[in-house]
Structure formats: structure tokens, C-alpha cells
Design a protein around this motif. Structure first.
Motif, short mmCIF file in Angstrom:
data_model
loop_
_atom_site.label_atom_id
_atom_site.label_comp_id
_atom_site.label_asym_id
_atom_site.label_seq_id
_atom_site.Cartn_x
_atom_site.Cartn_y
_atom_site.Cartn_z
N ILE A 37 -36.98 9.19 19.06
CA ILE A 37 -36.88 10.53 19.64
C ILE A 37 -36.01 11.43 18.78
O ILE A 37 -36.36 12.58 18.49
N LEU A 38 -34.86 10.91 18.32
CA LEU A 38 -33.97 11.70 17.46
C LEU A 38 -34.64 12.02 16.12
O LEU A 38 -34.49 13.13 15.59
N SER A 39 -35.40 11.07 15.59
CA SER A 39 -36.11 11.30 14.32
C SER A 39 -37.21 12.34 14.48
O SER A 39 -37.37 13.23 13.64
N GLN A 40 -37.99 12.23 15.57
CA GLN A 40 -39.06 13.19 15.80
C GLN A 40 -38.53 14.60 15.98
O GLN A 40 -39.21 15.57 15.64
N ALA A 41 -37.31 14.72 16.49
CA ALA A 41 -36.69 16.04 16.66
C ALA A 41 -36.12 16.56 15.34
O ALA A 41 -35.64 17.70 15.28
N GLY A 42 -36.19 15.75 14.29
CA GLY A 42 -35.71 16.17 12.98
C GLY A 42 -34.22 16.00 12.77
O GLY A 42 -33.68 16.44 11.76
N LEU A 43 -33.55 15.33 13.70
CA LEU A 43 -32.10 15.18 13.61
C LEU A 43 -31.67 13.98 12.77
O LEU A 43 -30.52 13.92 12.34
N LEU A 44 -32.57 13.03 12.55
CA LEU A 44 -32.26 11.84 11.77
C LEU A 44 -33.22 11.70 10.60
O LEU A 44 -34.36 12.15 10.66
N GLU A 45 -32.73 11.04 9.58
CA GLU A 45 -33.56 10.63 8.44
C GLU A 45 -33.48 9.12 8.36
O GLU A 45 -32.51 8.52 8.84
N LYS A 46 -34.47 8.50 7.75
CA LYS A 46 -34.42 7.06 7.56
C LYS A 46 -34.91 6.72 6.18
O LYS A 46 -35.72 7.44 5.59
N ARG A 91 -34.69 -5.07 3.27
CA ARG A 91 -35.42 -5.33 4.51
C ARG A 91 -34.90 -4.47 5.66
O ARG A 91 -35.44 -4.52 6.75
N SER A 92 -33.86 -3.70 5.41
CA SER A 92 -33.28 -2.87 6.47
C SER A 92 -33.77 -1.44 6.40
O SER A 92 -34.10 -0.94 5.33
N ILE A 93 -33.80 -0.79 7.54
CA ILE A 93 -34.02 0.65 7.60
C ILE A 93 -32.69 1.28 7.94
O ILE A 93 -32.04 0.90 8.93
N ILE A 94 -32.26 2.20 7.10
CA ILE A 94 -30.98 2.87 7.25
C ILE A 94 -31.24 4.24 7.86
O ILE A 94 -32.04 5.02 7.34
N TYR A 95 -30.55 4.53 8.95
CA TYR A 95 -30.66 5.82 9.63
C TYR A 95 -29.43 6.65 9.33
O TYR A 95 -28.31 6.14 9.32
N SER A 96 -29.63 7.92 9.10
CA SER A 96 -28.52 8.85 8.89
C SER A 96 -28.88 10.19 9.51
O SER A 96 -30.05 10.50 9.74
N VAL A 97 -27.87 10.97 9.77
CA VAL A 97 -28.06 12.29 10.35
C VAL A 97 -28.63 13.23 9.30
O VAL A 97 -28.21 13.22 8.15
N ASN A 98 -29.57 14.03 9.71
CA ASN A 98 -30.10 15.10 8.86
C ASN A 98 -29.14 16.28 9.05
O ASN A 98 -29.33 17.13 9.91
N PHE A 99 -28.07 16.28 8.25
CA PHE A 99 -27.02 17.26 8.44
C PHE A 99 -27.50 18.69 8.22
O PHE A 99 -26.99 19.62 8.84
N GLU A 100 -28.49 18.88 7.38
CA GLU A 100 -29.04 20.23 7.19
C GLU A 100 -29.68 20.74 8.48
O GLU A 100 -29.46 21.88 8.89
N ALA A 101 -30.45 19.89 9.15
CA ALA A 101 -31.10 20.28 10.41
C ALA A 101 -30.06 20.53 11.49
O ALA A 101 -30.18 21.49 12.27
N VAL A 102 -29.03 19.70 11.54
CA VAL A 102 -27.97 19.88 12.55
C VAL A 102 -27.21 21.18 12.27
O VAL A 102 -26.92 21.94 13.19
N SER A 103 -26.93 21.43 11.02
CA SER A 103 -26.25 22.67 10.65
C SER A 103 -27.10 23.88 11.04
O SER A 103 -26.58 24.86 11.60
#
Length: 120
Positions: free
Chosen positions: A55-64, A69-81
Motif C-alpha cells: 500500500i505504501l509503495s503503490q502510494a509512491g511513498l516507498l521505493e524498493k 536475495r533480499s528486497i530493501i525498502y526505503s522512503v521515497n523522500f522526494e515524494a514525501v517532501s
């Protein structure tokens, strides 16, 4: 920013579990966290976390990104800004004191060496 984009981002944050995940990822910064580390940090089962991250990714707030073998999630700081700026762009009716707490919070977070009251 389109109103629909703002509503999507705000809606994604408008649930306790997703907000906890988002805040944990904000603390992690640009390096982000693997899904397992997020689940451990916020204390949610993997299937619940998967839905929250989606849900957070679909809203554009997260990047992955994939790291081995891992998926790393981080905040899309540009979108949050962009969302924060959109919320504040008509703020204050010329009264700078209203935006003072926002400016101080940004200073502590983003420029800790420039903020006199920030912990070092």
C-alpha cells in the motif's frame, strides 16, 4: 501535485501499522531496511507487513530494490517532501510563527549540525 496523489499518500499513512512501518523506514534513511528487519522492528507478521509495504509503495511513498536475495525498502523522500510542501504551500497567511515548528523539525532532522538545540 495532483490532489489524487496527495490523497493516496495521506490515505496510505492513515493506518497505525502502515504509519509505524513508514516511521521506521524514515529513521533508517536512504539505506532502507530489508522486509525481515522491518517486520522485527515493528512486530508484525510477514503477510501483514507485505500488505502494508504494498500500500505504501503503490502510494509512491516507498521505493524498493533487490540486494542479493533480499528486497530493501526505503522512503521515497522526494515524494514525501513533495507531499509536505503541497500541504504547507498555502500555509500561514503571512504569519511565519505558524511554520516555525515545521522549520525546527526539518532543521533537527535534516541539518542537525545547523540547529542549535539539536542533540549531537
Amino acid at each position: 501535485m495532483r490532489v489524487e496523489t496527495a490523497i493516496s499518500g495521506l490515505s496510505a499513512l492513515a493506518q497505525e501499522g502502515r504509519l509505524a512501518v513508514f516511521r521506521r523506514l524514515v529513521k533508517a534513511g536512504k539505506s532502507g531496511l530489508a522486509a525481515g528487519a522491518i517486520a522485527d522492528a515493528v512486530g508484525v507478521p510477514a503477510n501483514t507487513l507485505s500488505a502494508q509495504l504494498n500500500i505504501l509503495s503503490q502510494a509512491g511513498l516507498l521505493e524498493k530494490r533487490r540486494d542479493g536475495r533480499s528486497i530493501i525498502y526505503s522512503v521515497n523522500f522526494e515524494a514525501v517532501s513533495d507531499l509536505i510542501v503541497w500541504l504547507m504551500e498555502d500555509c500561514c497567511a503571512g504569519d511565519a510563527a505558524i511554520a516555525g515548528p515545521v522549520e525546527q523539525a526539518a532543521s533537527r532532522c535534516c541539518f542537525p549540525t545547523n540547529f542549535q538545540g539539536a542533540p549531537q
